[in-house]
Design a protein around this motif. Structure first.
Motif, PDB file in Angstrom:
ATOM      1  N   HIS A 131      16.886   4.934  -8.287  1.00 47.03           N
ATOM      2  CA  HIS A 131      17.355   5.897  -7.298  1.00 47.03           C
ATOM      3  C   HIS A 131      16.263   6.405  -6.355  1.00 47.03           C
ATOM      4  CE1 HIS A 131      21.173   6.032  -9.378  1.00 47.03           C
ATOM      5  NE2 HIS A 131      20.582   6.370 -10.502  1.00 47.03           N
ATOM      6  N   PHE A 132      15.009   6.460  -6.813  1.00 51.67           N
ATOM      7  CA  PHE A 132      13.987   7.181  -6.056  1.00 51.67           C
ATOM      8  C   PHE A 132      12.857   6.273  -5.578  1.00 51.67           C
ATOM      9  CE2 PHE A 132      15.707  10.209  -9.253  1.00 51.67           C
ATOM     10  CZ  PHE A 132      16.434  10.990  -8.372  1.00 51.67           C
ATOM     11  N   PHE A 133      12.273   6.666  -4.469  1.00 45.50           N
ATOM     12  CA  PHE A 133      11.154   5.962  -3.850  1.00 45.50           C
ATOM     13  C   PHE A 133       9.873   6.676  -4.255  1.00 45.50           C
ATOM     14  CE2 PHE A 133       8.914   3.860  -0.317  1.00 45.50           C
ATOM     15  CZ  PHE A 133       9.573   2.643  -0.259  1.00 45.50           C
ATOM     16  N   SER A 134       9.023   5.980  -4.977  1.00 46.71           N
ATOM     17  CA  SER A 134       7.833   6.618  -5.544  1.00 46.71           C
ATOM     18  C   SER A 134       6.684   6.681  -4.539  1.00 46.71           C
ATOM     19  CB  SER A 134       7.373   5.847  -6.781  1.00 46.71           C
ATOM     20  OG  SER A 134       6.832   4.587  -6.395  1.00 46.71           O
ATOM     21  N   LEU A 135       5.673   7.466  -4.884  1.00 46.84           N
ATOM     22  CA  LEU A 135       4.476   7.535  -4.062  1.00 46.84           C
ATOM     23  C   LEU A 135       3.751   6.187  -4.069  1.00 46.84           C
ATOM     24  CD1 LEU A 135       2.971   9.726  -2.382  1.00 46.84           C
ATOM     25  CD2 LEU A 135       1.394   9.924  -4.307  1.00 46.84           C
ATOM     26  N   ARG A 136       3.838   5.470  -5.153  1.00 50.50           N
ATOM     27  CA  ARG A 136       3.225   4.133  -5.207  1.00 50.50           C
ATOM     28  C   ARG A 136       3.864   3.211  -4.154  1.00 50.50           C
ATOM     29  NH1 ARG A 136       2.226   1.693 -11.118  1.00 50.50           N
ATOM     30  NH2 ARG A 136       4.429   2.121 -11.482  1.00 50.50           N
ATOM     31  N   LYS A 137       5.192   3.299  -4.002  1.00 51.10           N
ATOM     32  CA  LYS A 137       5.860   2.482  -2.996  1.00 51.10           C
ATOM     33  C   LYS A 137       5.486   2.934  -1.584  1.00 51.10           C
ATOM     34  CE  LYS A 137       9.951   0.959  -5.574  1.00 51.10           C
ATOM     35  NZ  LYS A 137      11.431   1.005  -5.633  1.00 51.10           N
ATOM     36  N   LEU A 138       5.343   4.245  -1.408  1.00 51.47           N
ATOM     37  CA  LEU A 138       4.945   4.756  -0.098  1.00 51.47           C
ATOM     38  C   LEU A 138       3.569   4.235   0.286  1.00 51.47           C
ATOM     39  CD1 LEU A 138       6.062   8.510  -0.022  1.00 51.47           C
ATOM     40  CD2 LEU A 138       6.828   6.678   1.484  1.00 51.47           C
ATOM     41  N   LEU A 140       2.145   1.506  -0.734  1.00 49.82           N
ATOM     42  CA  LEU A 140       2.263   0.082  -0.437  1.00 49.82           C
ATOM     43  C   LEU A 140       2.848  -0.129   0.953  1.00 49.82           C
ATOM     44  CD1 LEU A 140       1.891  -2.756  -1.731  1.00 49.82           C
ATOM     45  CD2 LEU A 140       4.276  -2.592  -2.480  1.00 49.82           C
ATOM     46  N   GLU A 141       3.859   0.656   1.286  1.00 48.87           N
ATOM     47  CA  GLU A 141       4.504   0.541   2.588  1.00 48.87           C
ATOM     48  C   GLU A 141       3.539   0.878   3.720  1.00 48.87           C
ATOM     49  OE1 GLU A 141       8.815   1.962   3.830  1.00 48.87           O
ATOM     50  OE2 GLU A 141       7.422   3.660   3.954  1.00 48.87           O
ATOM     51  N   ARG A 142       2.724   1.903   3.480  1.00 42.95           N
ATOM     52  CA  ARG A 142       1.778   2.349   4.517  1.00 42.95           C
ATOM     53  C   ARG A 142       0.455   1.595   4.478  1.00 42.95           C
ATOM     54  NH1 ARG A 142       2.491   8.939   3.766  1.00 42.95           N
ATOM     55  NH2 ARG A 142       4.735   9.031   4.235  1.00 42.95           N
ATOM     56  N   LYS A 143       0.326   0.703   3.500  1.00 40.79           N
ATOM     57  CA  LYS A 143      -0.920  -0.052   3.323  1.00 40.79           C
ATOM     58  C   LYS A 143      -2.118   0.873   3.145  1.00 40.79           C
ATOM     59  CE  LYS A 143       0.667  -4.165   5.859  1.00 40.79           C
ATOM     60  NZ  LYS A 143       2.080  -3.747   5.889  1.00 40.79           N
ATOM     61  N   GLN A 144      -1.905   1.887   2.295  1.00 44.86           N
ATOM     62  CA  GLN A 144      -2.964   2.841   1.988  1.00 44.86           C
ATOM     63  C   GLN A 144      -3.245   2.811   0.491  1.00 44.86           C
ATOM     64  OE1 GLN A 144      -0.829   6.253   4.279  1.00 44.86           O
ATOM     65  NE2 GLN A 144      -2.977   6.880   4.155  1.00 44.86           N
ATOM     66  N   ASP A 145      -4.465   3.196   0.116  1.00 43.35           N
ATOM     67  CA  ASP A 145      -4.763   3.400  -1.291  1.00 43.35           C
ATOM     68  C   ASP A 145      -3.996   4.618  -1.768  1.00 43.35           C
ATOM     69  OD1 ASP A 145      -6.483   1.265  -1.400  1.00 43.35           O
ATOM     70  OD2 ASP A 145      -8.250   2.463  -0.887  1.00 43.35           O
ATOM     71  N   ILE A 146      -3.337   4.482  -2.897  1.00 43.92           N
ATOM     72  CA  ILE A 146      -2.497   5.583  -3.370  1.00 43.92           C
ATOM     73  C   ILE A 146      -3.308   6.844  -3.619  1.00 43.92           C
ATOM     74  CG2 ILE A 146      -2.650   4.932  -5.820  1.00 43.92           C
ATOM     75  CD1 ILE A 146       0.316   5.773  -6.032  1.00 43.92           C
ATOM     76  N   GLU A 147      -4.564   6.674  -4.015  1.00 46.76           N
ATOM     77  CA  GLU A 147      -5.409   7.850  -4.306  1.00 46.76           C
ATOM     78  C   GLU A 147      -5.582   8.738  -3.076  1.00 46.76           C
ATOM     79  OE1 GLU A 147      -5.990   4.992  -7.497  1.00 46.76           O
ATOM     80  OE2 GLU A 147      -6.040   4.803  -5.294  1.00 46.76           O
ATOM     81  N   THR A 148      -5.521   8.149  -1.868  1.00 46.70           N
ATOM     82  CA  THR A 148      -5.691   8.958  -0.660  1.00 46.70           C
ATOM     83  C   THR A 148      -4.475   9.827  -0.370  1.00 46.70           C
ATOM     84  OG1 THR A 148      -4.811   7.212   0.791  1.00 46.70           O
ATOM     85  CG2 THR A 148      -7.184   7.177   0.308  1.00 46.70           C
ATOM     86  N   LEU A 149      -3.337   9.495  -0.993  1.00 45.46           N
ATOM     87  CA  LEU A 149      -2.112  10.277  -0.774  1.00 45.46           C
ATOM     88  C   LEU A 149      -1.942  11.396  -1.795  1.00 45.46           C
ATOM     89  CD1 LEU A 149       0.421   7.393   0.021  1.00 45.46           C
ATOM     90  CD2 LEU A 149      -0.907   8.779   1.623  1.00 45.46           C
ATOM     91  N   LEU A 150      -2.751  11.343  -2.854  1.00 45.05           N
ATOM     92  CA  LEU A 150      -2.624  12.357  -3.907  1.00 45.05           C
ATOM     93  C   LEU A 150      -3.517  13.546  -3.568  1.00 45.05           C
ATOM     94  CD1 LEU A 150      -2.486   9.883  -6.877  1.00 45.05           C
ATOM     95  CD2 LEU A 150      -0.827  11.714  -6.502  1.00 45.05           C
ATOM     96  N   LEU A 151      -2.956  14.445  -2.775  1.00 46.92           N
ATOM     97  CA  LEU A 151      -3.724  15.578  -2.269  1.00 46.92           C
ATOM     98  C   LEU A 151      -3.265  16.880  -2.918  1.00 46.92           C
ATOM     99  CD1 LEU A 151      -3.647  14.662   1.528  1.00 46.92           C
ATOM    100  CD2 LEU A 151      -5.499  14.249  -0.100  1.00 46.92           C
ATOM    101  N   PRO A 152      -4.191  17.790  -3.224  1.00 51.35           N
ATOM    102  CA  PRO A 152      -3.806  19.111  -3.738  1.00 51.35           C
ATOM    103  C   PRO A 152      -3.010  19.879  -2.691  1.00 51.35           C
ATOM    104  CG  PRO A 152      -6.157  18.673  -4.090  1.00 51.35           C
ATOM    105  CD  PRO A 152      -5.655  17.615  -3.155  1.00 51.35           C
TER     106      PRO A 152
END
Length: 630
Positions: A131-138, A140-152
């Motif tokens: 059902h849900f779109f994860s941050l990992r998929k986001l 991948l879609e944006r071609k970014q390292d997932i660690e850069t999206l994990l912000l406080p």
């Protein structure tokens, strides 16, 4: 110093209106108590286990609208809450509108931050990836390292900025993933608080493991961790889950400094000094949840909430004089008024005076309504109708009659009790009737389809037989504090009493040897790496003591039960064939099961009706063992 409110609320699945109203009441209470932050669980607005309700756009719109009400209520307090985040202009892998399981951070009437769940569980009862779109998929879609999206998330309280590491449930159980959301948040920090919003079902002993995992995370990061979980009941159709809450706060050393009472909706407050990371508060001990007390608490809570959720106020229970129906009756009698429980004894010619008297004694002890409705006449009529009515082959005119074997007669009795009597009585009484099956019986189909495997809820079907006995003793000793369940029922040999070969007065009973088969079946079903006959035979070939240690059964039991490999293998194959054969067909049609274990039948145990299979290695070991047994 931050005053933090833990909103351990009961989330009603599929009712964002009720959940939002409750949250607004808690927010007002927190404001009155001058709290700085209030934290609600994962998916607090819509609920979590909703099935394909997630595919209804109108429902998603409602959840979004109710979420705005929560944001509007953040004028004088910072609010963290779980809800579905919808990207109406995007679609998910299924082509439907894109949805995220998200944490919302609101303050001053504005949305401060939205944090998307990173890790989506797709095992056991969880179905997030559907059902849900994860941050990992986001990422991948944006071609970014997932660690850069994990912000406080940054919030300002009394002119001081705080950095919050917001994670959602599975994000904290990251040991087996290639992403560590907490480490990434810390790297993008530093953090003042780690906050885990969860919707985590109760599993016997899981909270003990959670405390070990979350304590380690707080200790390794040097950051206090706050875990807020929901209470209540949610289901995915075939399996019913209780949510125990048990919200917990850990200081930077991983010590527990506060927790909320399990299975209780509560708004608890904590004054947390960020400067000391909670070290100024004394560590406290937390109850062990791998006990018979926790098991009783979960089952009692689950039955109570299930009855409330379906609006059932009257229950009929078939009372055989055996242990399963006795425990079931004793559980329901703690929840409903005695006049709303009808206990029914349905003897045939195979039922002993012993069990009939014990059933009557239990009913008297509980003070419930009681009746005796013999089935002998109707069973004889059904058997004579089947055997006495000719069947015609219309192709050639030949006729024949069925022979009603003793096995068929057993099934007729079981179905007569449930499909005819209990179903009819329940309709007349204005309620439903229970399924008294335990997990051991369900594992190998030792029950009759449309017979004793019928009912509106199987409250004991996630308990092995030895747990049913433990619960019986606990009910007598700690719940009722008197011998409600007669000791003779506890001491009686378990028996279906469907033939003279199952006479309890002669010590004859079920073919299942519970002290051994409980543990054998558990290895098939509950082990994370599930055992198969190959594993069992490998352990057996290494010595019975090795097998007993692997299964967890009593030492010396295997040798006493099985004189040699031939008897052992015959027993193993008999039950494996049932477990993976006819029992599957029965389980698919079984009533909803109340979950308490690490794996429960229903959606948690996704199975298909396939043919029975033995691996090549199993057949080779079998051949070796039997060759040496000649």
């Amino acid at each position: 110093m931050l005053k933090i409110a833990l909103g351990q609320m009961e989330v009603i699945p599929g009712r964002p209106d009720l959940n939002t109203n409750k949250m607004l009441i808690m927010i007002q209470d927190a404001c009155n108590q001058h709290a700085d932050i209030i934290i609600f669980p994962e998916m607090a607005v819509p609920g979590y286990l909703l099935g394909d309700t997630w595919e209804q756009s109108s429902f998603l719109q409602d959840c979004e609208d109710f979420g705005r009400q929560i944001i509007d209520a953040s004028q004088n307090i910072c609010i963290l809450f779980g809800n579905v985040a919808v990207q109406w202009d995007k679609h998910g892998d299924d082509g439907r509108v894109r949805k995220h399981n998200a944490c919302f951070v609101a303050q001053h009437g504005q949305l401060v931050a939205t944090r998307v769940k990173t890790l989506h569980p797709n095992y056991r009862e969880f179905d997030d990836t559907r059902h849900f779109f994860s941050l990992r998929k986001l990422a991948l879609e944006r071609k970014q390292d997932i660690e850069t999206l994990l912000l406080p998330a940054k919030v300002t309280i009394r002119n001081k900025e705080y950095s919050l590491g917001c994670i959602i449930c599975e994000d904290g159980w990251n040991d087996d993933y290639d992403v560590d959301p907490i480490a990434a948040l810390q790297a993008n920090g530093p953090l003042d608080l780690i906050i885990n919003l969860s919707s985590s079902p109760f599993t016997l002993g899981k909270n003990n493991k959670r405390n070990r995992v979350f304590s380690r995370q707080a200790r390794e990061t040097g950051v206090p961790l706050i875990y807020v979980n929901t209470v209540g009941l949610q289901n995915n159709g075939k399996t019913v889950y209780t949510f125990d809450g048990f919200s917990t706060v850990y200081n930077r050393m991983g010590e527990i400094i506060a927790y909320s009472q399990p299975f209780t909706e509560t708004l608890d407050y904590l004054d947390l000094a960020i400067k000391t990371s909670g070290r100024d508060l004394p560590p406290i001990s937390i109850p062990n949840d791998f006990t018979i007390e926790s098991l009783y608490q979960a089952v009692n809570y689950g039955i109570r909430k299930f009855l409330q959720s379906i609006g059932m106020t009257k229950v009929v229970i078939g009372l055989s004089g055996g242990i399963d129906s006795a425990v079931n009756a004793s559980l329901f009698a703690r929840i409903l008024n005695p006049e709303n429980i009808l206990l029914v004894n349905m003897p045939s010619k195979f039922n002993s005076k012993t069990t009939k008297d014990l059933a009557a004694q239990l009913a008297k002890n509980l003070g419930c309504l009681y009746t005796v409705m013999p089935i002998e006449e109707s069973v004889e009529y059904t058997a004579s109708q089947i055997s006495g009515t000719p069947v015609t082959n219309l192709a050639d005119g030949r006729q024949f009659n069925f022979l009603v074997s003793s096995f068929v007669l057993e099934n007729i009795q079981a179905r007569d009790r449930s499909a005819r009597l209990l179903a009819g009585i329940a309709a007349a009484f204005g309620g439903g009737f229970t399924c008294n099956a335990n997990k051991t019986e369900l594992s190998v189909g030792y029950s009759t389809l449309y017979g004793d495997q019928a009912g509106f809820l199987a409250a004991l079907a996630d308990l092995w037989k030895h747990q049913v006995y433990q619960l019986a003793n606990y009910l007598n000793t700690h719940v009722y504090e008197r011998e409600v369940i007669p000791q003779a029922i506890i001491d009686l040999v378990p028996s279906a009493e469907l033939s003279f070969e199952q006479s309890v007065d002669q010590g004859k009973g079920d073919p299942i040897i519970y002290p051994y088969h409980d543990y054998l079946f558990r290895s098939f079903m509950e082990y994370w790496n599930r055992a198969t006959p190959e594993d069992i035979l490998v352990w057996y070939s290494q010595g019975p003591a090795v097998l007993e240690q692997k299964l967890g059964c009593q030492a010396g039991l295997v040798t006493r039960l099985f004189p040699g490999p031939r008897e052992f293998i015959e027993d193993l194959e008999r039950w494996w064939r049932l477990y993976t054969g006819m029992a599957v067909a029965k389980r698919i049609q079984a009533p909803p099961v109340l979950a308490v274990s690490r794996r429960v039948y229903g959606f948690d145990h996704r199975e298909a009706q396939n043919s029975v299979y033995f691996t090549q290695k199993y057949l080779k070991i079998k051949h070796t063992l039997l060759s040496g047994d000649r």
